[in-house]
Design a protein around this motif. Structure first.
Motif, PDB file in Angstrom:
ATOM      1  N   ALA A 140      22.968 -10.179 -20.350  1.00 32.56           N
ATOM      2  CA  ALA A 140      22.396 -11.061 -19.332  1.00 32.56           C
ATOM      3  C   ALA A 140      20.887 -10.858 -19.192  1.00 32.56           C
ATOM      4  O   ALA A 140      20.133 -11.821 -19.024  1.00 32.56           O
ATOM      5  N   ARG A 141      20.443  -9.606 -19.274  1.00 32.01           N
ATOM      6  CA  ARG A 141      18.998  -9.353 -19.146  1.00 32.01           C
ATOM      7  C   ARG A 141      18.220  -9.965 -20.304  1.00 32.01           C
ATOM      8  O   ARG A 141      17.112 -10.459 -20.126  1.00 32.01           O
ATOM      9  N   ALA A 142      18.806  -9.953 -21.487  1.00 32.41           N
ATOM     10  CA  ALA A 142      18.144 -10.581 -22.636  1.00 32.41           C
ATOM     11  C   ALA A 142      18.068 -12.094 -22.447  1.00 32.41           C
ATOM     12  O   ALA A 142      17.089 -12.724 -22.865  1.00 32.41           O
ATOM     13  N   VAL A 143      19.084 -12.681 -21.801  1.00 25.30           N
ATOM     14  CA  VAL A 143      19.028 -14.114 -21.484  1.00 25.30           C
ATOM     15  C   VAL A 143      17.849 -14.361 -20.553  1.00 25.30           C
ATOM     16  O   VAL A 143      17.083 -15.313 -20.737  1.00 25.30           O
ATOM     17  N   GLY A 144      17.671 -13.493 -19.566  1.00 27.35           N
ATOM     18  CA  GLY A 144      16.529 -13.618 -18.671  1.00 27.35           C
ATOM     19  C   GLY A 144      15.214 -13.529 -19.410  1.00 27.35           C
ATOM     20  O   GLY A 144      14.269 -14.271 -19.122  1.00 27.35           O
ATOM     21  N   GLN A 145      15.149 -12.643 -20.391  1.00 27.90           N
ATOM     22  CA  GLN A 145      13.938 -12.492 -21.190  1.00 27.90           C
ATOM     23  C   GLN A 145      13.675 -13.764 -22.004  1.00 27.90           C
ATOM     24  O   GLN A 145      12.541 -14.244 -22.074  1.00 27.90           O
ATOM     25  N   VAL A 146      14.722 -14.330 -22.586  1.00 30.62           N
ATOM     26  CA  VAL A 146      14.573 -15.591 -23.338  1.00 30.62           C
ATOM     27  C   VAL A 146      14.048 -16.674 -22.409  1.00 30.62           C
ATOM     28  O   VAL A 146      13.129 -17.416 -22.758  1.00 30.62           O
ATOM     29  N   MET A 147      14.629 -16.771 -21.219  1.00 35.24           N
ATOM     30  CA  MET A 147      14.188 -17.810 -20.287  1.00 35.24           C
ATOM     31  C   MET A 147      12.736 -17.610 -19.874  1.00 35.24           C
ATOM     32  O   MET A 147      11.982 -18.572 -19.755  1.00 35.24           O
ATOM     33  N   ALA A 148      12.336 -16.355 -19.685  1.00 42.49           N
ATOM     34  CA  ALA A 148      10.956 -16.073 -19.286  1.00 42.49           C
ATOM     35  C   ALA A 148       9.958 -16.472 -20.369  1.00 42.49           C
ATOM     36  O   ALA A 148       8.893 -17.015 -20.078  1.00 42.49           O
ATOM     37  N   TYR A 149      10.310 -16.224 -21.627  1.00 42.66           N
ATOM     38  CA  TYR A 149       9.375 -16.482 -22.719  1.00 42.66           C
ATOM     39  C   TYR A 149       9.495 -17.871 -23.328  1.00 42.66           C
ATOM     40  O   TYR A 149       8.514 -18.430 -23.810  1.00 42.66           O
ATOM     41  N   TYR A 150      10.695 -18.435 -23.361  1.00 42.98           N
ATOM     42  CA  TYR A 150      10.934 -19.674 -24.107  1.00 42.98           C
ATOM     43  C   TYR A 150      11.562 -20.792 -23.281  1.00 42.98           C
ATOM     44  O   TYR A 150      11.815 -21.870 -23.800  1.00 42.98           O
ATOM     45  N   GLY A 151      11.839 -20.553 -22.009  1.00 44.86           N
ATOM     46  CA  GLY A 151      12.631 -21.484 -21.223  1.00 44.86           C
ATOM     47  C   GLY A 151      11.921 -22.658 -20.599  1.00 44.86           C
ATOM     48  O   GLY A 151      12.560 -23.503 -19.976  1.00 44.86           O
ATOM     49  N   SER A 152      10.629 -22.773 -20.756  1.00 44.71           N
ATOM     50  CA  SER A 152       9.905 -23.834 -20.043  1.00 44.71           C
ATOM     51  C   SER A 152      10.241 -25.241 -20.528  1.00 44.71           C
ATOM     52  O   SER A 152      10.024 -26.205 -19.802  1.00 44.71           O
ATOM     53  N   ASP A 153      10.771 -25.382 -21.731  1.00 46.56           N
ATOM     54  CA  ASP A 153      11.077 -26.717 -22.264  1.00 46.56           C
ATOM     55  C   ASP A 153      12.536 -27.123 -22.091  1.00 46.56           C
ATOM     56  O   ASP A 153      12.951 -28.159 -22.591  1.00 46.56           O
ATOM     57  N   VAL A 154      13.321 -26.296 -21.408  1.00 50.21           N
ATOM     58  CA  VAL A 154      14.720 -26.614 -21.125  1.00 50.21           C
ATOM     59  C   VAL A 154      14.890 -26.603 -19.596  1.00 50.21           C
ATOM     60  O   VAL A 154      13.994 -26.155 -18.882  1.00 50.21           O
ATOM     61  N   PRO A 155      16.015 -27.087 -19.069  1.00 50.92           N
ATOM     62  CA  PRO A 155      16.195 -27.099 -17.613  1.00 50.92           C
ATOM     63  C   PRO A 155      16.414 -25.692 -17.049  1.00 50.92           C
ATOM     64  O   PRO A 155      17.519 -25.302 -16.664  1.00 50.92           O
ATOM     65  N   TRP A 156      15.337 -24.928 -16.996  1.00 50.52           N
ATOM     66  CA  TRP A 156      15.363 -23.514 -16.621  1.00 50.52           C
ATOM     67  C   TRP A 156      15.960 -23.281 -15.243  1.00 50.52           C
ATOM     68  O   TRP A 156      16.544 -22.239 -14.988  1.00 50.52           O
ATOM     69  N   TRP A 157      15.801 -24.235 -14.329  1.00 47.15           N
ATOM     70  CA  TRP A 157      16.289 -24.069 -12.958  1.00 47.15           C
ATOM     71  C   TRP A 157      17.820 -24.042 -12.890  1.00 47.15           C
ATOM     72  O   TRP A 157      18.384 -23.645 -11.888  1.00 47.15           O
ATOM     73  N   ARG A 158      18.481 -24.421 -13.978  1.00 41.74           N
ATOM     74  CA  ARG A 158      19.942 -24.406 -14.007  1.00 41.74           C
ATOM     75  C   ARG A 158      20.505 -23.041 -14.404  1.00 41.74           C
ATOM     76  O   ARG A 158      21.715 -22.889 -14.503  1.00 41.74           O
ATOM     77  N   VAL A 159      19.633 -22.068 -14.646  1.00 39.44           N
ATOM     78  CA  VAL A 159      20.068 -20.691 -14.931  1.00 39.44           C
ATOM     79  C   VAL A 159      19.612 -19.842 -13.753  1.00 39.44           C
ATOM     80  O   VAL A 159      18.417 -19.734 -13.484  1.00 39.44           O
TER      81      VAL A 159
END
Length: 104
Positions: free
Chosen positions: A40-59
């Motif tokens: 789960a923490r790695a998912v958070g890291q992915v969202m922090a670095y790469y998530g701006s182009d996907v619906p980040w607010w849904r995670v």
């Protein structure tokens, strides 16, 4: 400094996030589980670095709260999508996971 997740992990996380329908959410742990991981923490890291182009607010966090330091912009998205929210008498809003949780 933590190592960045590999690109296959990154692309699989982003694909899951892109698949979450409007007005629904997944926790970081839910996204990890959807790709056969417990990271789960790695998912958070992915969202922090790469998530701006996907619906980040849904995670969101397992508590139902939006990503830390993104509460205000996330709220705009939740309102626009009619995401079910809970407003405690005292404290910050959270997403109603019982209603909004997406399970692909």
């Amino acid at each position: 400094m933590a190592a960045h997740p590999d690109q296959d992990f990154v692309s699989r996380v982003l694909a899951v996030v892109e698949s979450i329908p409007p007005a629904h959410v997944m926790t970081y742990g839910d996204v990890a589980a959807a790709i056969g991981s417990r990271a789960a923490r790695a998912v958070g890291q992915v969202m922090a670095y790469y998530g701006s182009d996907v619906p980040w607010w849904r995670v969101i966090r397992a508590s139902g709260h939006p990503p830390i330091d993104h509460e205000a912009p996330a709220l705009e998205h939740y309102r626009a999508e009619s995401t079910p929210l809970v407003w405690p008498a005292a404290g910050a809003y959270r997403v109603d996971l019982r209603v909004a949780r997406w399970r692909p």
